[in-house]
Motif scaffolding. Structure first.
Motif, PDB file in Angstrom:
ATOM      1  N   GLU A   4      19.398   0.032  -0.300  1.00  0.00           N
ATOM      2  CA  GLU A   4      20.105   1.250   0.073  1.00  0.00           C
ATOM      3  C   GLU A   4      21.333   0.875   0.883  1.00  0.00           C
ATOM      4  O   GLU A   4      21.278  -0.001   1.752  1.00  0.00           O
ATOM      5  N   CYS A  89      32.072   5.914 -10.346  1.00  0.00           N
ATOM      6  CA  CYS A  89      32.947   5.672  -9.200  1.00  0.00           C
ATOM      7  C   CYS A  89      34.247   6.468  -9.288  1.00  0.00           C
ATOM      8  O   CYS A  89      34.891   6.712  -8.257  1.00  0.00           O
ATOM      9  N   MET A 101      24.343   4.452  -2.034  1.00  0.00           N
ATOM     10  CA  MET A 101      23.833   3.741  -3.201  1.00  0.00           C
ATOM     11  C   MET A 101      22.393   3.328  -2.916  1.00  0.00           C
ATOM     12  O   MET A 101      22.081   2.855  -1.824  1.00  0.00           O
ATOM     13  N   LEU A 112      20.338   2.600 -10.642  1.00  0.00           N
ATOM     14  CA  LEU A 112      21.184   2.486  -9.470  1.00  0.00           C
ATOM     15  C   LEU A 112      21.780   3.871  -9.247  1.00  0.00           C
ATOM     16  O   LEU A 112      22.563   4.354 -10.062  1.00  0.00           O
ATOM     17  N   THR A 113      21.376   4.504  -8.175  1.00  0.00           N
ATOM     18  CA  THR A 113      21.733   5.901  -7.923  1.00  0.00           C
ATOM     19  C   THR A 113      22.862   6.000  -6.904  1.00  0.00           C
ATOM     20  O   THR A 113      22.848   5.321  -5.877  1.00  0.00           O
ATOM     21  N   PHE A 114      23.827   6.855  -7.222  1.00  0.00           N
ATOM     22  CA  PHE A 114      24.929   7.154  -6.305  1.00  0.00           C
ATOM     23  C   PHE A 114      24.787   8.609  -5.856  1.00  0.00           C
ATOM     24  O   PHE A 114      24.844   9.531  -6.680  1.00  0.00           O
TER      25      PHE A 114
END
Length: 283
Positions: A4, A89, A101, A112-114
């Motif tokens: 994280e 992005c 993130m 992969l989480t934003f």
């Protein structure tokens, strides 16, 4: 396995966006290696067999992230789509004030989480979440990505002019041939040359600083003009230069192994290191 990180500084957000947009042009997929102190993006050749690195990008965690946590300080190595990363992005342009993130590992997949907070008019905040599917790289393949490529046999290393000027040249000559010969000499001249049955031309960049020149170690150096050269894929060079959103790097160095390889090294101290490897073209 947990990861994280939180990014909320405008400069860091902008630089991370530039990196992601560049990666999209440099390869369809990339390796993301997460370590305690650095984040790496690695693009390799898209072919069967041993995959030589084409791009090795290093980001220092301290510059980009306010908070950064990785379980037990252990490395995590993932493979992901560069286009999905760039698309996610690109949302940063919408006045992103906070990006978190994190790695999610539900039973059926890994993401992969934003999580992004976007500042709207009248001080309103919109929250947006994007999940990028990723593949965990098995530990038996980690040796391919744990150590950056090191080449100690460069015959010349020369500081480059502004990358925009080189980009303008290769954009104009990209349809004239399949290959371009990159050469440099001890007096500080960098040359890009095309030589075909129908056309021969060269662009010269003079009065550049030469970091090193090892003439005595070159067996087949051109004695007439004392230069070191390698011939690489012109389309690949165009792809690299057109893809990079990082044209203002204060340090840009071109290194050449005679008849074998060209390496471009770009650095913004404390922000980014980028290495691009182009090997001698075999026709």
């Amino acid at each position: 396995m947990k990861f994280e990180a939180v990014m909320n500084e405008d400069t860091a957000v902008r630089e991370f966006l530039n990196v992601s947009l560049s990666l999209q042009k440099l390869g369809k997929a990339c390796i993301l290696r997460l370590t305690k102190n650095k984040m790496y993006f690695i693009v390799s050749e898209e072919k069967l067999g041993p995959r030589r690195p084409m791009v090795w990008c290093e980001l220092p965690v301290a510059f980009y992230f306010k908070d950064y946590k990785i379980q037990d300080n252990d490395d995590i190595i993932l493979e992901l789509s560069t286009s999905l990363l760039a698309r996610t992005c690109s949302i940063f342009k919408q006045n992103a004030k906070m990006i978190k993130m994190k790695l999610l590992t539900p039973a059926d997949a890994t993401y992969l989480t934003f999580e992004m907070e976007l500042m709207l008019e009248e001080m309103r905040i919109r929250r947006c979440v994007h999940d990028i599917p990723v593949e965990l790289v098995a530990r038996k393949y980690w040796t391919d990505y744990n150590e950056e490529p090191v080449f100690n046999d460069f015959h010349v290393s020369i500081q480059m002019p502004k990358l925009k000027s080189i980009k303008n040249v290769v954009e104009k000559i990209k349809t004239l041939g399949q290959s371009v010969t990159v050469s440099a000499n001890r007096t500080g001249k960098l040359t890009l040359e095309i030589n075909t049955n129908t056309v021969k031309l060269a662009a010269h960049f003079a009065d550049l600083n030469v970091n090193s020149f090892a003439q005595e170690e070159v067996s087949n150096i051109n004695e007439d003009d004392d230069k070191v050269s390698a011939t690489v894929d012109l389309k690949q060079l165009v792809m690299f230069l057109s893809g990079m959103q990082l044209m203002d790097c204060p340090l840009a160095v071109c290194s050449i192994v005679q008849g074998k390889m060209v390496k471009l090294f770009l650095e913004e101290p404390g922000i980014l290191k980028l290495q691009i490897f182009m090997f001698e073209l075999t026709i």
